[in-house]
Design a protein around this motif. Sequence first.
Motif, PDB file in Angstrom:
ATOM      1  N   GLN A 119       0.700  -1.282  -0.040  1.00 44.23           N
ATOM      2  CA  GLN A 119      -0.088   0.104  -0.006  1.00 44.23           C
ATOM      3  C   GLN A 119       0.937   1.288   0.068  1.00 44.23           C
ATOM      4  N   SER A 120       2.073   1.091   0.442  1.00 46.22           N
ATOM      5  CA  SER A 120       2.825   2.503   0.499  1.00 46.22           C
ATOM      6  C   SER A 120       3.589   2.901  -0.744  1.00 46.22           C
TER       7      SER A 120
ATOM      8  N   GLU B 116       7.724   1.292   4.666  1.00 47.95           N
ATOM      9  CA  GLU B 116       6.886   1.417   5.732  1.00 47.95           C
ATOM     10  C   GLU B 116       7.555   1.747   6.944  1.00 47.95           C
TER      11      GLU B 116
ATOM     12  N   SER C 214       3.104   8.814   6.129  1.00 45.79           N
ATOM     13  CA  SER C 214       2.889   8.290   4.798  1.00 45.79           C
ATOM     14  C   SER C 214       3.565   8.954   3.773  1.00 45.79           C
TER      15      SER C 214
ATOM     16  N   GLU D  49     -12.207   3.145   5.099  1.00 46.47           N
ATOM     17  CA  GLU D  49     -10.953   3.160   4.674  1.00 46.47           C
ATOM     18  C   GLU D  49      -9.950   4.379   4.996  1.00 46.47           C
ATOM     19  N   GLN D  50      -8.665   4.212   4.876  1.00 46.29           N
ATOM     20  CA  GLN D  50      -7.593   5.150   5.168  1.00 46.29           C
ATOM     21  C   GLN D  50      -7.826   6.145   3.877  1.00 46.29           C
TER      22      GLN D  50
ATOM     23  N   ASN E 259      -3.965   5.271   1.682  1.00 47.73           N
ATOM     24  CA  ASN E 259      -3.390   3.977   1.186  1.00 47.73           C
ATOM     25  C   ASN E 259      -3.698   3.786  -0.272  1.00 47.73           C
ATOM     26  N   SER E 260      -2.755   3.154  -0.920  1.00 47.02           N
ATOM     27  CA  SER E 260      -2.970   3.024  -2.200  1.00 47.02           C
ATOM     28  C   SER E 260      -3.058   1.657  -2.820  1.00 47.02           C
TER      29      SER E 260
ATOM     30  N   GLU F 143      -7.583   2.962  -1.984  1.00 46.51           N
ATOM     31  CA  GLU F 143      -8.265   1.443  -1.273  1.00 46.51           C
ATOM     32  C   GLU F 143      -9.678   2.075  -1.082  1.00 46.51           C
TER      33      GLU F 143
ATOM     34  N   THR G 153      -8.000  -3.427  -0.909  1.00 48.55           N
ATOM     35  CA  THR G 153      -7.135  -2.851  -0.090  1.00 48.55           C
ATOM     36  C   THR G 153      -5.745  -3.700  -0.486  1.00 48.55           C
TER      37      THR G 153
ATOM     38  N   ASP H 116      -3.291  -2.818   2.102  1.00 49.40           N
ATOM     39  CA  ASP H 116      -2.777  -2.540   3.487  1.00 49.40           C
ATOM     40  C   ASP H 116      -2.307  -3.852   3.940  1.00 49.40           C
TER      41      ASP H 116
ATOM     42  N   CYS I 258      -6.099   4.860  11.298  1.00 52.20           N
ATOM     43  CA  CYS I 258      -5.773   3.720  10.697  1.00 52.20           C
ATOM     44  C   CYS I 258      -6.889   3.117  10.383  1.00 52.20           C
TER      45      CYS I 258
END
Lengths: 380, 74
Positions: free
Chosen positions: A43-44, A60, A94, A218-219, A222-223, A235, A324, A326, B72
């Motif tokens: 996700q990062s 991360e 992030s 969702e966040q 996040n990708s 996501e 997601t 993540d 989160c």
Amino acid sequence: MQQLATVLLMLAVAGTASAQQDWRLEAASARVTHFGQEGRGVQSQADVRRDADGVPRGSERIDVAQPAMRLEVQQSRRARHVVDLLVDVVSAASADALDAVSRASLWNEAVTLGIETQVDATEDDHLQLRYGMHLEEPLKGGFGGLGYRRDLAQDNATVELRFDFRIDAFDPLTIQGADLGFVRRRTILGSIAATQLLSPTTVASASYGVTHQFGVLEQTWNSVPIAGTDRRIGERFPGRRTRHALTAGLKHHIAHTRSTLGLHYRFYADDFGLRAHSASVTAAQWLHRMAFVRVGYRVHQQNGVDFWTNGAPPDAIFIGQPRTSDSDLARFVAHEWTAKLVFFTKREADLTEHFYLSVGRYWRPRLRVTITAAGYERRF
Amino acid sequence: MAPGEAAAVTRFLLLVVVLSGCAVVRPYEREHLTDPTMTDDAVESASMRKLHTSREGAGGGDGAPAGGGCGCSN
């Protein structure tokens, strides 16, 4: 439910008001923890490199400094307050994410302040009122709750019921830079917990709880990589999530050796398809009249959410299905060990003040966290 | 929660009820139960809970403040 809440609140206020006021600090404790995290997650977007299997994984790496404190204040013979403050200062939370209007990707500070007021309605009936807030860029939240604890059989057993709610509000940007406007996430929690003395050296505990969330879950940063390309999309979660958790614990003191053993197990299930088992064991041993050491090991296994992927199909952005990447929601087994050395400032007849140092390590595939902490507690 | 899991929860709660009648420990017999090694540190527990809930998707559900109240997605 509203009527029950009103009755509990009235009881709490009555209990507080009727007793003679006698404000007194009962206990104060503080702790500073550092979490140093290294790892890579799909996700990062930071420093992305492809694995041997072609999956793009970003850094991360973060550092978290976490000061925390707790004050326990006696207001009267029947009322007391517990104040908890937890602060997280997170570096590169992030890194390299789109960050047009905030500095959240560089440094992010999060503050949680919680207060629990406890009122003894009778000798065996105890009421709790909880309230507090959470501030974090770009999220703000408030929470509240009610609780009831009943002591049974000369305090040999307790049963506790809790009901809590949370409202979080935030103004997210998509990873493409679009502002979606103000969104909310609501959370309702209910739980029942029990403790039971099994012998003069053994105590057991158990709990069951359910959490229901709805809103934007969702966040916002996040990708999810699009398979076969270098492009990414945000996501996407379902709009509702219901979680269940069941715990059981046992602690036993061995008087002859002045040791304590602890076991704890937790089962978790939710409607995202996630199932998890966590088990831990701790052992404590007095080394001296003024010091003991505690070591612990924990293992956590989870199967991952149903919609986890390391490469979404090219048309995913149009389909709008949950997705997601993540790493926290993937299938993995995590391990953790901790060690803690506690020093008392006076001998065992007066164990009211102590310091401690603690170290630990949490690891799972592609993620490692080193934990170091120091703390202090004084009871008055 | 699946039917099998709901049944397991029910059996577990029944076990707790059964266990609750197994002994009476008098107040003067509780010296070892109050030993500092038997007590959890609330501040430490909160810190470690946050470590777990922000890195594992299985937070919350047990009365602890997870599943909300943080940025989160866990």
